[in-house]
Structure formats: structure tokens, C-alpha cells
Design a protein around this motif. Structure first.
Motif, mmCIF file in Angstrom:
data_model
loop_
_atom_site.group_PDB
_atom_site.id
_atom_site.type_symbol
_atom_site.label_atom_id
_atom_site.label_comp_id
_atom_site.label_asym_id
_atom_site.label_seq_id
_atom_site.Cartn_x
_atom_site.Cartn_y
_atom_site.Cartn_z
ATOM 1 N N LEU B 362 -46.739 -40.375 32.744
ATOM 2 C CA LEU B 362 -45.714 -39.129 32.923
ATOM 3 C C LEU B 362 -45.893 -38.812 31.215
ATOM 4 O O LEU B 362 -45.949 -39.330 30.456
ATOM 5 C CB LEU B 362 -44.419 -39.377 33.324
ATOM 6 N N VAL B 364 -43.422 -36.362 28.175
ATOM 7 C CA VAL B 364 -41.981 -35.654 27.859
ATOM 8 C C VAL B 364 -42.249 -34.153 27.942
ATOM 9 O O VAL B 364 -42.384 -33.379 26.973
ATOM 10 C CB VAL B 364 -41.579 -35.951 26.269
ATOM 11 N N TYR B 368 -42.160 -33.109 34.341
ATOM 12 C CA TYR B 368 -41.997 -34.518 34.351
ATOM 13 C C TYR B 368 -40.381 -35.176 34.508
ATOM 14 O O TYR B 368 -40.089 -36.073 34.749
ATOM 15 C CB TYR B 368 -42.831 -35.331 33.488
ATOM 16 N N TYR B 369 -39.560 -34.087 34.051
ATOM 17 C CA TYR B 369 -38.390 -34.740 33.693
ATOM 18 C C TYR B 369 -37.552 -35.232 34.939
ATOM 19 O O TYR B 369 -36.963 -36.621 34.645
ATOM 20 C CB TYR B 369 -37.236 -33.383 33.295
ATOM 21 N N ARG B 371 -38.929 -36.927 37.510
ATOM 22 C CA ARG B 371 -39.433 -38.379 37.752
ATOM 23 C C ARG B 371 -39.194 -39.340 36.748
ATOM 24 O O ARG B 371 -39.147 -40.414 36.940
ATOM 25 C CB ARG B 371 -41.090 -38.180 37.797
ATOM 26 N N ILE B 372 -39.033 -38.806 35.225
ATOM 27 C CA ILE B 372 -38.565 -39.722 34.348
ATOM 28 C C ILE B 372 -37.235 -40.443 34.627
ATOM 29 O O ILE B 372 -36.895 -41.470 34.679
ATOM 30 C CB ILE B 372 -38.945 -39.097 32.961
ATOM 31 N N GLN B 373 -36.348 -39.421 35.030
ATOM 32 C CA GLN B 373 -35.042 -39.745 35.094
ATOM 33 C C GLN B 373 -34.790 -40.833 36.365
ATOM 34 O O GLN B 373 -34.164 -41.589 36.303
ATOM 35 C CB GLN B 373 -34.167 -38.609 35.397
ATOM 36 N N TYR B 375 -36.982 -42.705 37.561
ATOM 37 C CA TYR B 375 -37.703 -44.004 37.168
ATOM 38 C C TYR B 375 -36.710 -44.789 36.499
ATOM 39 O O TYR B 375 -36.553 -46.012 36.713
ATOM 40 C CB TYR B 375 -39.083 -43.841 36.227
ATOM 41 N N TRP B 416 -46.115 -42.901 28.735
ATOM 42 C CA TRP B 416 -45.405 -43.762 29.088
ATOM 43 C C TRP B 416 -43.775 -43.944 28.597
ATOM 44 O O TRP B 416 -43.196 -44.614 28.443
ATOM 45 C CB TRP B 416 -45.666 -45.413 29.114
ATOM 46 N N HIS B 418 -41.018 -42.853 30.315
ATOM 47 C CA HIS B 418 -40.198 -43.266 31.197
ATOM 48 C C HIS B 418 -40.204 -44.829 30.878
ATOM 49 O O HIS B 418 -39.154 -45.651 31.008
ATOM 50 C CB HIS B 418 -40.620 -43.209 32.644
#
Lengths: 80, 491
Positions: B362, B364, B368-369, B371-373, B375, B416, B418
Motif C-alpha cells: 500500500l 501513502v 489506500y487510506y 485500507r491502511i486504517q 489494517y 508498507w 500500514h
């Protein structure tokens, strides 16, 4: 092998792998400089270089490559 | 234009292509691959883009080049972008944020679309993917067979993808479907990750069923790159041909295959709880403890086959392993488990938090926000919930907590964010827990490259340490009584 011989053959490999007929390699060129140079392309690139120059690159050698210049030096050392 | 692949797309594509490779269809199989989840057929990615291409009048595709850069996954919005500079070609890209997942170029020439007369029942030699060992690539295998999608399954797929047969004809979709079949089912078969196709369609009129031939051209043992020649032939002769590239994943090497022998009883009397004990490092730590006489409660969420395998391996070792299936990120579930641990064992000397969600690359970026959150939330809960619940038991016995972090915290890889954020958050959580729990020794294991299902890629595999080796090393720290309190780091 002389780098003047290596470079045009490497240009052709890069043009084919990255589907860009205008792409020309340079010593300082790195993955970040070429659209689409990701891990799959990297594998395709290494395998294509091995086939074209009839050489084998070890894991350590592949990991040690920082730019295209390093790759040209490596090819030069490994070819007659 | 956005495209999102759903379960229905996989079902329709598998029914039409007869490509039943388990990486697309089996959750339990896919969890054991580096994607950690089912992936979308590469050719489905291509076919989903066709509706966005304005095919010039009286033109038909005769050449295709496709590079499948990163496997597509379900339930993610991908952006389709099309470049049509002139009437003779189109460039197609599927992107996830700024990352190119698939790139294709189609060349057109004058022609008339042709409708093939497909049979009612699909035809293909295999229903189960071929499994080839590395040695079987040596004699340069060649596979032949007869192939055709079933009429209704084919039509259903084209309808779902809004591909107009009157515009595109059948030659390109049929060749794409067959290439998926031969890659996922024949060569390299089960372990295939399709990475590229160069296809030349020699004529549009195709008799079906037709025969295929796929012949190995080269196999690179270092990266598992399989390059093959591919040809499709009907009664008139060859109608399409090309080259296929795929990565053949090696046989799974991160399972519990190492010969684990009974040790000298270094962990006899120890009761440990391991979160994430069915696979990778967690499984290796569980077996190492049991081999040394310890008692382990191993927690796993989904990987039943792996959990069974770990349990079976433990049965011949001197200690004891109890496997508990459940969601360790759920505090209520942890509380219920704590009651059982307290009732059965009366103590807890070691808590190991080794579970984390599968890592996908993912960035920044806005795309992707979410999915990062998600994860970070899930990964943190997998540490925070068990720690919140079990810490009192560990403290009562003056034991240890070991949390698995990563050297990525010190050198963050670009894709990476996340994972690095998760591990940094976990470390912060543990360090804070240590302040209020002076009777407990806290270990943060910042580990380097390790060979697990999720890192088992051609590049990730290079120089990776086995989980067994890592487990043996870091468990040394947790042996016996705590020698000091506070947080200590190991690698």
C-alpha cells in the motif's frame, strides 16, 4: 565484453521489457526512474539479461545491484 | 473509470475459462500464498477493461501484449485508463492509486468479428490444476489438449463484463480464456502466478472446440520464471499463438516441515499463550516450547489445516499443546479464554503476540487510506486485546510478554506504511504497558527477513531466515524467570 557492446543490447532488453521503444539505459538509472520497474519486471529483466549474454547472476549479485551501471559492470565482468 | 472485482466475477470467469486454480477459488489455499488472500484472474482484469476501449470501425484486435504486474484482489476499486493515440492500437492500464497493476497493449487491423459456435458443455482436459515439481521442468514439458468454454458460461461472462461480441468477436476472449486455463491448470499449473502474455491472433474465424499446445521454453530456478510457447489450432490450422510468462511458486517451505526433536526440557513447567500459533513464527514458537517440555495454548483464527498440522506435530513432543480457534482481536473472546486458561492451568508465564493481518503493498495516497486504517485497527487489536486481558495473569506469575515487531520500523519500505505504522503503534502500546506492570518482562522482537507464507515471493525468499531458527533464538530470552523488568529489544 566492452560496455559499448553491452549498452545497445541492454537498451533492446529494457525497451522490450518495459514496452517502450524509446527507452535508453544510463549508468545512474534505477528502478524508480522507469515506469513499471517492479519486482516482476526485475525478474524478467534479470532472466532476459542472462539469456542475452549467456551468463548466470547469483542471488548476491542480483541483490547488490543499485543501478543500471552496476548491471553493466557485472555483465562486463562475466562476459568474454 | 473504476472497476471492482467481486465474488461473482471469479465464479463467472472460472465457469467460462475452466481455470479452477485454487489461488482464485479457495480461501484456505490462498491464505498459504504470499497474497494471503484469493487473487483475481489476470485475464479477467484485461477482459474487464475491454468495454472502455472504443474499437475503431471495421477494426479487430490481432495482437495483444499484457504485463500482469501485481495480482489483483477482490473488493478493491481499480482505475481503468485507456490511451488510444490512433486507430491501430490502444494502451490499457489498471491502477491502484499510483501503482500499475496491469498494463496491456492491443493492436488492431481491418477485420470482421466472428461468432464461434460454442458447445453446450465446456471442454478441457483437467478439472484440477497440475502440480509440477521443479525437476519436472527439466525435460521441457509440452502439454496438449482440446478446449472450449461452454456457451452459456461464456455468454454470461461477456454480459457481466459488458463485452459486445458484435464488436470484439470471439477470437480475443477465447484466446484469453484459454491462456488462463493453460497457465493455471497445465503449465506451470497449481503454483502459477500469471505474469505476461504476448498473443498474435492469426485469424478471427475459429472452430470450437479447438486444440491447444503449451511448451516450456525456459525455466529459471532462481526466480521460478516459466516462459512457454502457446498455440491454438483448429481444423484449418493455427489461429493464435504467443508466449506466456508465469512465476511458479516453489513448494510451500514455511509449513511445519522441519524435523523437531524433543529437547532437554528447558521450558518444562512454563505455561505459554501464543496468538497466531497455526502458521509461521507463532507455530514455530509453539512447537519449540512444546519440544522443550512447555505447555502452550495456541490461538488461531482461520487456518484450520495448519492448526491441525501443528497439533499433530506436537503430539510426539514431550510438552503439551492446546489449540484454540477464535478471534484474538475480540476482547470478549479473550476474556472467555482467560477464564479457561486460569481454570485449567492456574497460571500464565509467557504471552506471545505473533499475529498480524497479511501485508499487501500500500502507499501513502488517498486510494489506500481506508485500507491502511483498517489494517492498523485490526493489527493493533490483535495485540491490544490479548495484552489487555492476559496481562494480569502474566503479572501474577512474574512472567514475560513477547511481541513480534519488525526491523521495518527502523528502515520503512515505501509500500508498507500500514505495517510500519502498526508495528510502531504496537511497540508504543507495549512500552506503555510496561510502565504499569513492573513484575512483567516485556520483549519486543524486531525481526528481519523471515520466510513465511506471506513473504514467500521470488525476491522475499532471498536470504530469508526460517521461522524455526528465529523461534529458537528469541525464545532464549523468555526462558526461566524474568531477570529484569521493563522493555527489552531483541532481533
Amino acid at each position: 565484453m566492452d560496455r559499448n557492446v553491452i549498452k545497445p543490447r541492454l537498451d533492446a532488453i529494457f525497451q522490450d521489457i518495459f514496452d517502450d521503444p524509446l527507452l535508453e539505459v544510463s549508468d545512474r538509472m534505477m528502478a524508480a526512474d522507469v515506469e513499471g520497474w517492479d519486482s516482476i519486471s526485475h525478474i524478467n529483466l534479470i532472466v532476459a539479461v542472462e539469456k542475452e549474454f549467456k551468463i548466470r547472476l547469483t542471488t548476491a549479485e542480483v541483490r547488490g545491484l543499485n543501478n543500471v551501471g552496476d548491471l553493466m559492470v557485472l555483465i562486463s565482468k562475466k562476459t568474454p | 473509470v473504476i472497476v471492482r472485482f467481486l465474488e461473482e466475477h471469479l465464479r463467472c470467469f472460472s465457469a467460462a475459462s475452466l481455470d479452477f486454480n485454487p489461488a482464485h477459488l479457495s480461501e484456505s489455499y490462498a491464505r498459504r500464498t504470499s497474497s494471503g488472500q484469493r487473487v483475481v484472474y489476470g485475464m479477467l482484469g484485461l477482459l474487464a477493461c475491454l468495454r472502455e476501449i472504443q474499437l475503431p470501425a471495421h477494426q479487430i484486435p490481432f495482437e495483444l501484449r499484457i504485463d500482469l504486474k501485481t495480482p489483483l484482489v477482490l473488493d478493491v476499486d481499480y482505475a481503468i485508463s485507456i490511451e488510444q493515440g490512433d486507430s491501430s492500437s490502444a494502451k490499457v492500464m489498471l491502477r491502484d492509486g499510483s501503482a500499475t497493476m496491469m498494463r496491456a497493449r492491443l493492436e488492431f487491423h481491418r477485420g470482421v468479428p466472428f461468432h464461434a459456435n460454442l458447445p453446450a458443455t465446456g471442454v478441457a482436459p483437467r478439472r484440477v490444476s497440475r502440480t509440477l515439481e521443479a525437476s519436472e521442468f527439466e525435460p521441457m514439458p509440452v502439454f496438449n489438449g482440446v478446449y472450449s468454454p461452454a456457451r452459456l458460461a461464456y455468454q454470461k461472462l461477456l454480459t457481466l463484463l459488458r463485452i459486445d461480441r458484435n464488436v470484439w468477436g470471439d477470437a480475443l476472449p477465447l484466446a484469453a480464456l484459454c491462456s488462463s486455463y493453460v497457465t493455471g491448470m497445465e503449465l506451470p499449473g497449481e503454483r502459477a502466478t500469471y505474469s505476461g502474455l504476448r498473443l498474435r491472433i492469426l485469424r478471427q474465424a475459429v472452430d470450437v472446440p479447438f486444440s491447444f499446445r503449451i511448451a516450456l521454453d525456459s525455466y529459471n530456478t532462481q526466480f521460478g520464471l516459466v516462459q512457454s510457447q502457446f498455440a491454438l489450432r483448429d481444423a484449418t490450422g493455427i489461429w493464435a499463438e504467443g508466449e506466456i510468462s508465469a512465476i511458479a511458486r516453489p513448494p510451500r517451505c514455511s509449513g511445519i516441515t522441519a524435523q523437531i526433536e524433543a529437547g532437554s526440557g528447558r521450558f518444562a513447567g512454563i505455561v505459554a499463550l501464543i496468538i497466531g500459533a497455526s502458521r509461521g513464527l507463532g507455530a514455530a514458537m509453539a512447537l519449540e516450547l512444546v519440544a522443550e517440555g512447555g505447555t502452550v495454548v495456541g490461538v488461531y483464527a482461520q487456518s484450520q489445516e495448519d492448526a491441525d498440522e501443528v497439533l499433530a506435530t506436537s503430539n510426539r513432543l514431550p510438552g503439551r499443546l492446546v489449540m484454540e480457534r477464535g478471534d484474538a482481536s475480540d476482547l470478549d473472546w479473550c476474556i472467555a479464554l482467560k477464564s479457561r486458561v486460569r481454570a485449567e492451568f492456574g497460571r500464565l508465564d509467557l504471552l506471545v503476540c505473533s499475529a498480524a493481518p497479511a501485508i499487501q503493498p500500500l502507499r501513502v495516497e488517498e486510494a489506500y487510506y481506508g485500507r491502511i486504517q483498517a489494517y492498523i485497527a485490526k493489527g493493533l487489536a490483535l495485540v491490544a486485546a490479548p495484552l489487555s486481558s492476559f496481562l494480569e495473569l502474566v503479572s501474577a506469575s512474574g512472567g514475560s510478554v513477547m511481541v513480534i515487531s519488525s526491523s521495518a520500523v527502523e528502515e520503512p519500505p515505501a509500500v508498507w506504511p500500514h505495517y510500519v505504522a502498526l508495528k510502531a503503534a504496537v511497540e508504543g502500546f507495549v512500552r506503555t504497558a510496561a510502565v504499569g506492570n513492573p513484575k512483567v518482562t516485556f520483549w519486543i522482537a524486531r525481526l528481519g527477513r523471515m520466510l513465511t507464507d506471506l513473504s514467500d515471493t521470488p525476491m522475499g525468499r532471498l536470504d530469508a531466515e526460517t521461522p524455526q531458527s528465529v523461534a529458537r533464538r528469541i525464545l532464549e530470552h523468555a526462558r526461566g524467570q524474568a531477570v529484569s523488568t521493563g522493555v527489552r529489544f531483541c532481533s
